[in-house]
Design a protein around this motif. Structure first.
Motif, mmCIF file in Angstrom:
data_model
loop_
_atom_site.group_PDB
_atom_site.id
_atom_site.type_symbol
_atom_site.label_atom_id
_atom_site.label_comp_id
_atom_site.label_asym_id
_atom_site.label_seq_id
_atom_site.Cartn_x
_atom_site.Cartn_y
_atom_site.Cartn_z
ATOM 1 N N PHE A 21 0.811 -1.212 0.000
ATOM 2 C CA PHE A 21 0.000 0.000 0.000
ATOM 3 C C PHE A 21 0.848 1.268 0.000
ATOM 4 O O PHE A 21 0.320 2.365 0.195
ATOM 5 C CB PHE A 21 -0.955 -0.014 1.197
ATOM 6 C CG PHE A 21 -1.990 -1.102 1.094
ATOM 7 C CD1 PHE A 21 -3.177 -0.892 0.415
ATOM 8 C CD2 PHE A 21 -1.751 -2.355 1.636
ATOM 9 C CE1 PHE A 21 -4.119 -1.897 0.293
ATOM 10 C CE2 PHE A 21 -2.687 -3.365 1.518
ATOM 11 C CZ PHE A 21 -3.876 -3.141 0.850
ATOM 12 N N LEU A 22 2.166 1.102 -0.206
ATOM 13 C CA LEU A 22 3.005 2.278 -0.456
ATOM 14 C C LEU A 22 2.587 2.921 -1.773
ATOM 15 O O LEU A 22 2.204 2.227 -2.727
ATOM 16 C CB LEU A 22 4.479 1.869 -0.536
ATOM 17 C CG LEU A 22 5.181 1.590 0.795
ATOM 18 C CD1 LEU A 22 6.459 0.789 0.555
ATOM 19 C CD2 LEU A 22 5.508 2.897 1.520
ATOM 20 N N LEU A 23 2.643 4.222 -1.836
ATOM 21 C CA LEU A 23 2.361 4.892 -3.097
ATOM 22 C C LEU A 23 3.460 4.543 -4.102
ATOM 23 O O LEU A 23 4.627 4.370 -3.720
ATOM 24 C CB LEU A 23 2.314 6.406 -2.886
ATOM 25 C CG LEU A 23 1.167 6.914 -1.996
ATOM 26 C CD1 LEU A 23 1.394 8.372 -1.635
ATOM 27 C CD2 LEU A 23 -0.171 6.739 -2.693
ATOM 28 N N PRO A 24 3.138 4.408 -5.377
ATOM 29 C CA PRO A 24 4.172 4.116 -6.387
ATOM 30 C C PRO A 24 5.266 5.179 -6.366
ATOM 31 O O PRO A 24 5.022 6.340 -6.010
ATOM 32 C CB PRO A 24 3.390 4.147 -7.709
ATOM 33 C CG PRO A 24 1.969 3.885 -7.325
ATOM 34 C CD PRO A 24 1.791 4.503 -5.968
ATOM 35 N N ARG A 57 6.450 12.719 -7.470
ATOM 36 C CA ARG A 57 5.592 13.862 -7.797
ATOM 37 C C ARG A 57 5.307 14.706 -6.555
ATOM 38 O O ARG A 57 5.242 15.938 -6.622
ATOM 39 C CB ARG A 57 4.284 13.377 -8.423
ATOM 40 C CG ARG A 57 3.407 14.497 -8.977
ATOM 41 C CD ARG A 57 2.060 13.976 -9.431
ATOM 42 N NE ARG A 57 1.225 13.610 -8.292
ATOM 43 C CZ ARG A 57 0.541 14.472 -7.546
ATOM 44 N NH1 ARG A 57 0.594 15.764 -7.820
ATOM 45 N NH2 ARG A 57 -0.200 14.052 -6.540
ATOM 46 N N ARG A 58 5.144 14.036 -5.420
ATOM 47 C CA ARG A 58 4.845 14.739 -4.170
ATOM 48 C C ARG A 58 6.113 15.220 -3.462
ATOM 49 O O ARG A 58 6.026 15.896 -2.438
ATOM 50 C CB ARG A 58 4.061 13.826 -3.226
ATOM 51 C CG ARG A 58 2.714 13.373 -3.765
ATOM 52 C CD ARG A 58 1.929 12.607 -2.720
ATOM 53 N NE ARG A 58 0.696 12.058 -3.265
ATOM 54 C CZ ARG A 58 -0.267 11.497 -2.523
ATOM 55 N NH1 ARG A 58 -0.118 11.430 -1.200
ATOM 56 N NH2 ARG A 58 -1.363 11.013 -3.086
ATOM 57 N N GLY A 59 7.281 14.823 -3.978
ATOM 58 C CA GLY A 59 8.541 15.239 -3.372
ATOM 59 C C GLY A 59 8.849 14.535 -2.057
ATOM 60 O O GLY A 59 9.558 15.097 -1.205
ATOM 61 N N ILE A 60 8.355 13.288 -1.900
ATOM 62 C CA ILE A 60 8.572 12.572 -0.636
ATOM 63 C C ILE A 60 9.168 11.173 -0.849
ATOM 64 O O ILE A 60 9.029 10.305 0.016
ATOM 65 C CB ILE A 60 7.265 12.454 0.186
ATOM 66 C CG1 ILE A 60 6.169 11.750 -0.635
ATOM 67 C CG2 ILE A 60 6.797 13.823 0.658
ATOM 68 C CD1 ILE A 60 4.925 11.421 0.191
ATOM 69 N N LEU A 61 9.850 10.974 -1.977
ATOM 70 C CA LEU A 61 10.469 9.666 -2.200
ATOM 71 C C LEU A 61 11.485 9.359 -1.106
ATOM 72 O O LEU A 61 11.659 8.204 -0.709
ATOM 73 C CB LEU A 61 11.140 9.619 -3.575
ATOM 74 C CG LEU A 61 11.764 8.269 -3.973
ATOM 75 C CD1 LEU A 61 10.703 7.159 -3.996
ATOM 76 C CD2 LEU A 61 12.443 8.372 -5.336
ATOM 77 N N HIS A 62 12.144 10.406 -0.590
ATOM 78 C CA HIS A 62 13.141 10.219 0.465
ATOM 79 C C HIS A 62 12.489 9.882 1.813
ATOM 80 O O HIS A 62 13.187 9.552 2.771
ATOM 81 C CB HIS A 62 13.988 11.487 0.615
ATOM 82 C CG HIS A 62 13.210 12.677 1.073
ATOM 83 N ND1 HIS A 62 12.276 13.321 0.275
ATOM 84 C CD2 HIS A 62 13.203 13.356 2.260
ATOM 85 C CE1 HIS A 62 11.737 14.329 0.930
ATOM 86 N NE2 HIS A 62 12.284 14.378 2.142
ATOM 87 N N ARG A 63 11.160 9.970 1.892
ATOM 88 C CA ARG A 63 10.429 9.643 3.116
ATOM 89 C C ARG A 63 9.605 8.367 2.946
ATOM 90 O O ARG A 63 8.595 8.165 3.614
ATOM 91 C CB ARG A 63 9.536 10.814 3.530
ATOM 92 C CG ARG A 63 10.341 12.004 4.029
ATOM 93 C CD ARG A 63 9.456 13.171 4.399
ATOM 94 N NE ARG A 63 8.593 12.912 5.549
ATOM 95 C CZ ARG A 63 8.987 13.009 6.814
ATOM 96 N NH1 ARG A 63 10.235 13.352 7.098
ATOM 97 N NH2 ARG A 63 8.129 12.793 7.796
ATOM 98 N N GLU A 111 3.030 9.225 5.614
ATOM 99 C CA GLU A 111 2.468 9.926 4.461
ATOM 100 C C GLU A 111 2.792 9.258 3.125
ATOM 101 O O GLU A 111 2.264 9.648 2.078
ATOM 102 C CB GLU A 111 2.952 11.380 4.434
ATOM 103 C CG GLU A 111 4.450 11.549 4.221
ATOM 104 C CD GLU A 111 5.242 11.621 5.515
ATOM 105 O OE1 GLU A 111 6.331 12.221 5.509
ATOM 106 O OE2 GLU A 111 4.766 11.075 6.538
ATOM 107 N N SER A 112 3.661 8.239 3.127
ATOM 108 C CA SER A 112 4.035 7.569 1.879
ATOM 109 C C SER A 112 3.110 6.410 1.524
ATOM 110 O O SER A 112 3.309 5.751 0.507
ATOM 111 C CB SER A 112 5.488 7.079 1.959
ATOM 112 O OG SER A 112 5.629 6.063 2.938
#
Length: 295
Positions: free
Chosen positions: A107-110, A116-122, A127-128
């Protein structure tokens, strides 16, 4: 505590179930996990009996409601192994033959959406995740839906696998394993509390260890993965396969300090008190203490 129930797992089963670098042995399974599976089988039976009584009181048809177990804990603490072992053992008790295991990784976002949301590092922070989809999935299973599907996550490509799903078909027990499964409800914009995933749990387990131990286990696992998963050219982390020991250790420590430890301290460790049962591990990766919230 297991009342002479025979241990039906062997060394080959453990080799299949344990995680990278974990030192789980049959003695620990016999002393910790087999009695725990027996206790859980009692909880399942008790919940089923209460459900039948309630349904009878309300004049409803007493369909069996799946018993849902949440398993939480840090990266590298061994929660996935705990979930797999409990699934294996619970499925061997006569009143819980159908046990499904789903991890919240699906259920992690792709990655594209995280970028796109700028949260790949999180990735791995609350929130991911697609929280709505996760809540909907567990609610449907708990509600007795015939077929419910969960997305599939690949640890090789470090992303959701398009078009693939795990099918859950009316299990006796559903185990939901993940970092943030015991997160408390959030306060919505209108001041009301949102629904929490743990609202659907009948029992929950938190796998605990001191942060310095988990850090060491994470780095050790990272070093070992260079010869296994990272060596696959298709792996998202293939660039780490050729690192020297010193470079790999430095890289692992940077990832730990910037992502995993902040998430552990801010979002994971804080949920320990919400668990029904806490398994505390020592330096040898074995469970040294068990704390149960009594009814």
């Amino acid at each position: 505590m297991r009342k002479a129930h025979p241990l039906s797992l062997d060394d080959a089963d453990l080799a299949r179930l344990r995680g990278v670098g974990e030192r789980l042995d049959l003695n620990e399974v016999e002393e910790v996990y087999l009695p725990l599976s027996r206790l859980l089988s009692y909880y399942v039976e008790g919940a089923s009996h209460l459900h039948r009584l309630t349904s009878g009181f309300l004049g409803e048809r007493p369909d069996r409601t799946p018993f849902v177990i949440g398993i939480a804990g840090s990266v590298a603490v061994g929660k996935s192994t705990t979930a797999r072992i409990l699934r294996e053992l619970l499925a061997r008790w006569p009143n819980t033959p159908r046990v499904d295991l789903v991890t919240t990784d699906g259920f992690l976002l792709p990655n594209a959406e995280l970028e796109r949301r700028g949260i790949l590092h999180r990735k791995g922070f609350p929130e991911s995740y697609d929280q709505r989809a996760l809540l909907r999935f567990v609610a449907q299973v708990k509600g007795g839906a015939d077929v419910v599907r969960a997305p599939v996550y690949s640890h090789l490509t470090y992303d959701i696998v398009p078009g693939e799903s795990t099918v859950v078909h009316r299990p006796d027990v559903l185990i939901v394993e993940g970092l943030n499964v015991l997160q408390p409800p959030r306060v919505r914009a209108d001041g009301r509390l949102s629904l929490a995933l743990s609202d659907f749990f009948d029992f929950s387990v938190y796998v605990h260890a001191p942060v310095d131990l988990i850090r060491r286990w994470y780095v050790d696992r990272f070093l070992r993965l260079r010869q296994t998963a990272f060596s696959d050219p298709e792996s998202y982390f293939h660039r780490y396969a050729s690192l020297s020991d010193e470079q790999a250790q430095e890289t692992a420590m940077n990832i730990w300090r910037s992502i995993n430890e902040p998430n552990l301290r801010e979002n994971v460790e804080t949920t320990q008190g919400r668990a029904t049962l806490v398994l505390t591990k020592g330096p040898d990766h074995a469970v040294h203490r068990v704390r149960l919230r009594k009814l």
